[in-house]
Design a protein around this motif. Structure first.
Motif, PDB file in Angstrom:
ATOM      1  N   SER A  12      23.203   4.899  31.875  1.00 20.45           N
ATOM      2  CA  SER A  12      24.181   3.981  31.289  1.00 20.45           C
ATOM      3  C   SER A  12      23.481   3.093  30.250  1.00 20.45           C
ATOM      4  O   SER A  12      22.264   2.974  30.252  1.00 20.45           O
ATOM      5  CB  SER A  12      24.782   3.098  32.367  1.00 20.45           C
ATOM      6  OG  SER A  12      23.850   2.980  33.394  1.00 20.45           O
ATOM      7  N   THR A  13      24.294   2.464  29.427  1.00 20.51           N
ATOM      8  CA  THR A  13      23.764   1.723  28.284  1.00 20.51           C
ATOM      9  C   THR A  13      24.609   0.472  28.053  1.00 20.51           C
ATOM     10  O   THR A  13      25.808   0.481  28.347  1.00 20.51           O
ATOM     11  CB  THR A  13      23.864   2.629  27.033  1.00 20.51           C
ATOM     12  OG1 THR A  13      23.085   3.790  27.259  1.00 20.51           O
ATOM     13  CG2 THR A  13      23.366   1.928  25.805  1.00 20.51           C
ATOM     14  N   VAL A  14      23.955  -0.585  27.583  1.00 21.39           N
ATOM     15  CA  VAL A  14      24.703  -1.784  27.175  1.00 21.39           C
ATOM     16  C   VAL A  14      24.373  -2.045  25.704  1.00 21.39           C
ATOM     17  O   VAL A  14      23.200  -2.051  25.324  1.00 21.39           O
ATOM     18  CB  VAL A  14      24.314  -3.021  28.014  1.00 21.39           C
ATOM     19  CG1 VAL A  14      25.102  -4.246  27.560  1.00 21.39           C
ATOM     20  CG2 VAL A  14      24.586  -2.767  29.502  1.00 21.39           C
ATOM     21  N   VAL A  15      25.437  -2.158  24.895  1.00 25.74           N
ATOM     22  CA  VAL A  15      25.251  -2.402  23.459  1.00 25.74           C
ATOM     23  C   VAL A  15      25.698  -3.839  23.159  1.00 25.74           C
ATOM     24  O   VAL A  15      26.799  -4.241  23.549  1.00 25.74           O
ATOM     25  CB  VAL A  15      26.095  -1.407  22.623  1.00 25.74           C
ATOM     26  CG1 VAL A  15      25.873  -1.627  21.133  1.00 25.74           C
ATOM     27  CG2 VAL A  15      25.747   0.038  22.987  1.00 25.74           C
ATOM     28  N   LEU A  16      24.832  -4.612  22.534  1.00 31.43           N
ATOM     29  CA  LEU A  16      25.200  -5.980  22.113  1.00 31.43           C
ATOM     30  C   LEU A  16      25.380  -5.978  20.593  1.00 31.43           C
ATOM     31  O   LEU A  16      24.575  -5.377  19.884  1.00 31.43           O
ATOM     32  CB  LEU A  16      24.089  -6.977  22.466  1.00 31.43           C
ATOM     33  CG  LEU A  16      23.705  -7.118  23.943  1.00 31.43           C
ATOM     34  CD1 LEU A  16      22.593  -8.170  24.078  1.00 31.43           C
ATOM     35  CD2 LEU A  16      24.908  -7.505  24.776  1.00 31.43           C
TER      36      LEU A  16
ATOM     37  N   ILE B 147      12.463  -3.892  29.527  1.00 32.83           N
ATOM     38  CA  ILE B 147      12.826  -5.313  29.588  1.00 32.83           C
ATOM     39  C   ILE B 147      13.665  -5.551  30.834  1.00 32.83           C
ATOM     40  O   ILE B 147      14.313  -4.617  31.320  1.00 32.83           O
ATOM     41  CB  ILE B 147      13.596  -5.707  28.298  1.00 32.83           C
ATOM     42  CG1 ILE B 147      13.693  -7.235  28.156  1.00 32.83           C
ATOM     43  CG2 ILE B 147      14.984  -5.078  28.258  1.00 32.83           C
ATOM     44  CD1 ILE B 147      14.139  -7.684  26.767  1.00 32.83           C
TER      45      ILE B 147
END
Lengths: 39, 419
Positions: free
Chosen positions: A1-5, A30
């Motif tokens: 899964s990925t989180v894009v800011l 991180i």
């Protein structure tokens, strides 16, 4: 899964100082709460 | 059959050369026609996002990924026998590099199945939040795959030069006629003793929203979301904002989610301090960062800054794996996958956070959005398509003062679940 800011932040001044700058390297591991960058 | 096969006489004839040349010429002509018609059709046809790229991607796109993901989740919710839990989770931890010393529960048997272990919490204090006011902190444990400035024209670089458009990722910008009151103005008007009207829009975007207008009473300002703080503290940002019971909630990510008693004050102070809604003074840029969570990582995500989430957009897309390998081969991957876009503002302007699902983690949870359902096999396509490919919810009712859900830096926002 990925989180894009995606976010707006102040640009560095003409002297390259101030504004937002990233403090990470590509590929760096991180953890939650560690700075990605700082204004 | 054997008799006829053995006794039938085989006679060979030569094909006239002319006929052979004619057949080759005809097949060449046919091939050329088909290629010219394909290019002309492609030229005027709208470029559809079709997952091209490596042959493995083509194979992937033929699989029923959502169904696989859905049943993967059902499978992982089967309770494990107690004697299997400790060795099972230790094996998982060994394979995927989970740091068991940080896991919230010391007794691994308290996790009934892999889905619960996957969505574990961490021990208090293991993830301190960078205290600098201008710091944007990582929302999750993982690898920083990509970061930088959004190019002119809203192009975001994915990995290895692959780019995709911001509009495709986040959906079109929110309607310019945003009538949300400028909360900093509200606070200042209140200080001048003027009456303040606030609107709260309840319901989901696109539905018949109920506009509720009322005059914000002093009590409301002094007691939003259970906060009892004085307005000057909101403006000056000094530390006298506290919750009803008087204690300052510690900034610690291990809390299930920050008790909202301090949320509005923390964000409100930031709100009132910066040139909040009109964006900071001087030039602004648009930045992006991509954090990839591996299977062994802690899978809850937290707020990177003090901000207000105004709306949520749920794109029910595909569930391709988002491994770095695939990210570097499948153009526009993030605009194909199921994702939940949280849109709002922080003290320097627009802020958005987008958890993107993947095959093994198709379910995305947002703690303050009970209505959100992801990775459902029966997706309400009509509604989503009517709104540009996503289903939108507006959080204006969450806090009339701030016009959305206040989330202080470090607060747990939600997480990825298996399946």
């Amino acid at each position: 899964s990925t989180v894009v800011l995606v976010f707006e932040a102040p640009a560095p001044g003409p002297d390259g100082k101030g504004g937002f700058r990233f403090t990470v390297e590509r590929g760096q591991y991180i953890k939650v709460g560690e700075a990605l960058g700082v204004v | 059959a054997r008799h006829s096969w053995n006794d039938t006489k085989v006679e060979w004839y030569t094909i006239p050369v002319g006929l052979g040349i004619l057949v080759v010429a005809l097949s060449h002509l046919r091939k050329r026609d088909s290629s010219t018609s394909a290019t002309s059709a492609a030229a005027n046809e709208e470029k559809l996002i079709r997952p091209m790229g490596a042959w493995q991607v083509q194979v992937l796109s033929t699989l029923p990924l959502k169904a696989l993901s859905y049943y993967w989740g059902v499978f992982n919710e089967i309770p494990l026998p107690t004697f299997l839990r400790v060795p099972g989770f230790k094996l998982y931890a060994w394979i995927f590099g989970v740091n068991l010393s940080e896991v919230g529960e010391d007794d691994l048997r308290s996790y009934r199945n892999l889905a619960e272990f996957f969505y574990r919490r961490l021990k208090p204090g293991v993830r301190p939040i960078d205290p600098r006011p201008g710091a944007v902190v990582s929302p999750a444990d993982g690898r920083v795959l990509q970061f930088g400035e959004v190019h002119a024209g809203g192009l975001v670089e994915q990995v290895k030069g692959m780019t995709y458009s911001l509009d495709a990722l986040l959906g079109a910008p929110a309607s310019g006629t945003d009538t949300s009151p400028n909360p900093a103005e509200l606070v200042k008007r209140k200080l001048e003793g003027k009456s303040v009207e606030t609107q709260a829009r309840y319901g989901k975007g696109g539905d018949a929203d109920r506009e509720v207008t009322h005059v914000a009473s002093d009590e409301e300002f002094a007691n939003v979301n259970g906060i009892s703080y004085t307005l000057p503290s909101l403006l000056s940002g000094d530390k006298d904002a506290h919750n009803a019971s008087g204690d300052e909630t510690p900034q610690d990510v291990s809390l299930p989610q920050h008790t909202t008693t301090s949320a509005v004050a923390t964000v409100g102070r930031d709100l009132a301090r910066g040139s909040w809604w009109s964006g900071s003074s001087g030039d602004k840029r648009l930045y992006f960062a991509v954090v990839y969570l591996a299977p062994g990582d802690y899978h809850r995500f937290h707020s990177p800054v003090n901000w207000v989430v105004e709306r949520r957009r749920h794109f029910a897309g595909e569930l391709y794996s988002v491994s770095p390998w695939l990210q570097s081969r499948l153009p526009g991957l993030f605009t194909l996958n199921e994702r939940v876009v949280l849109l709002g503002r922080w003290k320097y302007g627009m802020f958005s956070m987008t958890p993107v699902g993947a095959t093994n983690v198709g379910s995305i949870k947002i703690n303050f959005d009970r209505e959100l359902r992801t990775n459902s096999l029966t997706h309400d396509a009509t509604k989503a398509d009517s709104e540009g490919g996503y289903a939108e919810a507006v959080y204006r009712g969450a806090s009339a003062l701030l016009g959305g859900h206040p989330v202080p830096k470090g607060m747990e926002i939600g997480g990825f679940n298996l399946g």
